[in-house]
Enzyme design. Structure first.
Site, PDB file in Angstrom:
ATOM      1  N   ASP A  67     -30.467  -7.965  74.533  1.00 20.82           N
ATOM      2  CA  ASP A  67     -28.905  -7.254  74.824  1.00 20.82           C
ATOM      3  C   ASP A  67     -28.522  -7.272  73.437  1.00 20.82           C
ATOM      4  O   ASP A  67     -28.289  -7.302  72.315  1.00 20.82           O
ATOM      5  CB  ASP A  67     -28.485  -8.040  75.375  1.00 20.82           C
ATOM      6  CG  ASP A  67     -28.836 -10.195  74.802  1.00 20.82           C
ATOM      7  OD1 ASP A  67     -29.741  -9.974  73.944  1.00 20.82           O
ATOM      8  OD2 ASP A  67     -28.941 -10.783  75.713  1.00 20.82           O
ATOM      9  N   ASN A 136     -26.104 -22.359  81.107  1.00 19.79           N
ATOM     10  CA  ASN A 136     -26.036 -21.640  82.475  1.00 19.79           C
ATOM     11  C   ASN A 136     -26.965 -20.810  82.970  1.00 19.79           C
ATOM     12  O   ASN A 136     -27.499 -20.750  84.303  1.00 19.79           O
ATOM     13  CB  ASN A 136     -24.738 -21.031  82.473  1.00 19.79           C
ATOM     14  CG  ASN A 136     -24.996 -19.379  82.336  1.00 19.79           C
ATOM     15  OD1 ASN A 136     -25.807 -18.767  81.157  1.00 19.79           O
ATOM     16  ND2 ASN A 136     -24.052 -18.668  81.892  1.00 19.79           N
ATOM     17  N   HIS A 138     -28.995 -18.158  81.492  1.00 22.82           N
ATOM     18  CA  HIS A 138     -28.820 -16.795  82.113  1.00 22.82           C
ATOM     19  C   HIS A 138     -29.997 -16.438  80.950  1.00 22.82           C
ATOM     20  O   HIS A 138     -30.602 -17.511  80.011  1.00 22.82           O
ATOM     21  CB  HIS A 138     -27.946 -16.351  81.485  1.00 22.82           C
ATOM     22  CG  HIS A 138     -27.185 -16.643  79.829  1.00 22.82           C
ATOM     23  ND1 HIS A 138     -26.263 -16.768  79.626  1.00 22.82           N
ATOM     24  CD2 HIS A 138     -28.068 -16.760  78.891  1.00 22.82           C
ATOM     25  CE1 HIS A 138     -26.502 -16.996  78.078  1.00 22.82           C
ATOM     26  NE2 HIS A 138     -27.750 -16.925  77.405  1.00 22.82           N
ATOM     27  N   GLU A 143     -26.153 -13.421  83.672  1.00 20.74           N
ATOM     28  CA  GLU A 143     -24.954 -14.689  83.823  1.00 20.74           C
ATOM     29  C   GLU A 143     -25.673 -14.451  85.454  1.00 20.74           C
ATOM     30  O   GLU A 143     -25.839 -13.724  86.142  1.00 20.74           O
ATOM     31  CB  GLU A 143     -23.710 -13.979  83.902  1.00 20.74           C
ATOM     32  CG  GLU A 143     -23.092 -13.870  82.088  1.00 20.74           C
ATOM     33  CD  GLU A 143     -24.043 -14.966  80.998  1.00 20.74           C
ATOM     34  OE1 GLU A 143     -24.073 -15.937  81.362  1.00 20.74           O
ATOM     35  OE2 GLU A 143     -22.841 -15.192  79.767  1.00 20.74           O
TER      36      GLU A 143
HETATM   37  C1  F6R Z   1     -29.964 -13.632  72.764  1.00 22.79           C
HETATM   38  C2  F6R Z   1     -29.915 -13.604  74.297  1.00 22.79           C
HETATM   39  C3  F6R Z   1     -29.958 -15.167  74.849  1.00 22.79           C
HETATM   40  C4  F6R Z   1     -29.975 -16.670  74.413  1.00 22.79           C
HETATM   41  C5  F6R Z   1     -29.776 -17.395  75.014  1.00 22.79           C
HETATM   42  C6  F6R Z   1     -29.927 -18.877  74.167  1.00 22.79           C
HETATM   43  O1  F6R Z   1     -30.646 -12.562  72.783  1.00 22.79           O
HETATM   44  O2  F6R Z   1     -30.483 -12.838  75.274  1.00 22.79           O
HETATM   45  O3  F6R Z   1     -29.681 -15.209  76.313  1.00 22.79           O
HETATM   46  O4  F6R Z   1     -31.419 -16.743  74.292  1.00 22.79           O
HETATM   47  O5  F6R Z   1     -28.125 -17.951  75.234  1.00 22.79           O
HETATM   48  O6  F6R Z   1     -29.322 -18.797  72.729  1.00 22.79           O
HETATM   49  P1  F6R Z   1     -29.695 -20.218  72.284  1.00 22.79           P
HETATM   50  O7  F6R Z   1     -31.465 -19.387  71.176  1.00 22.79           O
HETATM   51  O8  F6R Z   1     -28.320 -19.294  70.444  1.00 22.79           O
HETATM   52  O9  F6R Z   1     -29.513 -21.129  72.704  1.00 22.79           O
END
Ligand code: F6R
Length: 241
Positions: A67, A136, A138, A143
């Site tokens: 992303d 959440n 994702h 989302e």
């Molecule tokens: C980032 C991504 C997100 C993160 C998720 C957890 O490229 O795709 O899905 O993996 O938000 O983020 P952290 O590891 O910062 O808790």
């Protein structure tokens, strides 16, 4: 789904980093799916130390990041391109033009998403995908929604994502939208490794592994994938029955 609980994030990073290195020794031109955020950092640190030890080369590797933020210059320190450069790419022998991102600033967003999805297919698909999980549920920036998405698309970030990530944006508002690989595209990876650490992830982890498969908890779609390993620390695993 295989679930492995290790002592802490560093132990997880060591195991996953070594797993990537083993793949690269067998297939030096593997296609890797990469994530940003806090969860993959120990994995990238392990890859760098294995590279510095002369155990592995990234010279032929191709990468796709999950992303990228919209309306943020690629050169901004909080862009995911900058993150990957700082945390991994600048410290190994990867070729910059083998690293692929969605362009969150593209004028024609649909064309950009199609370009990215087509390139993944053209290069043979992702061999090994690294994922984190949002509070959440994702994955990527998929989302909670009414339906699972297939290809890449532009998404409005959920309030919990804005809350989780806004601390990275000091003195400025964080972007409200991003482009992300869809759940369908993530599931096409041949193998998936997901990292979750900390109590804030425990409920999402429980629902991903033991809840129903629903687009309201996008990571639950991983239950349908034949080769997924979930790496947890004790806090993230604490709600599993
Ligand atoms: C980032 C991504 C997100 C993160 C998720 C957890 O490229 O795709 O899905 O993996 O938000 O983020 P952290 O590891 O910062 O808790």
């Amino acid at each position: 789904m295989k679930v492995i609980t290790l002592n802490d994030e560093n132990e997880i990073g060591k195991v996953i980093g070594d797993y990537f290195c083993t793949l690269l020794r067998e297939n030096p031109a593997a296609v890797l799916g990469l994530a940003t955020g806090a969860s993959p950092i120990p994995t990238y640190q392990r890859m760098i130390s294995r590279f510095n030890a002369g155990d592995v080369s990234f010279a032929k590797v191709r990468t796709f990041n999950l992303d990228e933020y919209c309306n943020l210059p690629a050169t901004h320190p909080q862009s995911y391109r900058s993150f990957m450069h700082a945390q991994l790419f600048a410290q190994v022998d990867i070729a910059q033009n083998n690293t692929h991102f969605l362009d969150g600033n593209a004028m024609d967003e649909a064309a950009e998403c199609s370009r990215f999805d087509a390139l993944i297919e053209q290069l043979g698909g992702v061999d090994l995908q690294l994922l984190g999980i949002g509070r959440n549920g994702h994955i990527g920036f998929n989302e909670p929604a009414d339906a699972f998405t297939q290809g890449s698309f532009k998404v409005q970030l959920a309030p919990s994502t804005l809350e989780a990530n806004s601390g990275y944006f000091i003195d400025e508002n964080m972007p409200t939208h991003a482009m992300t690989m869809g759940v369908g595209a993530i599931l096409r990876a041949k193998e998936i490794l997901l990292v979750a650490t900390g109590a804030a992830k425990a409920e999402a982890v429980r629902a991903m592994i033991q809840g129903e498969i629903t687009p309201q908890l996008p990571a639950s779609a991983l239950q349908n994938h034949p080769k997924v390993t979930i790496y947890l620390d004790p806090a993230a695993a604490s709600l599993l029955k």
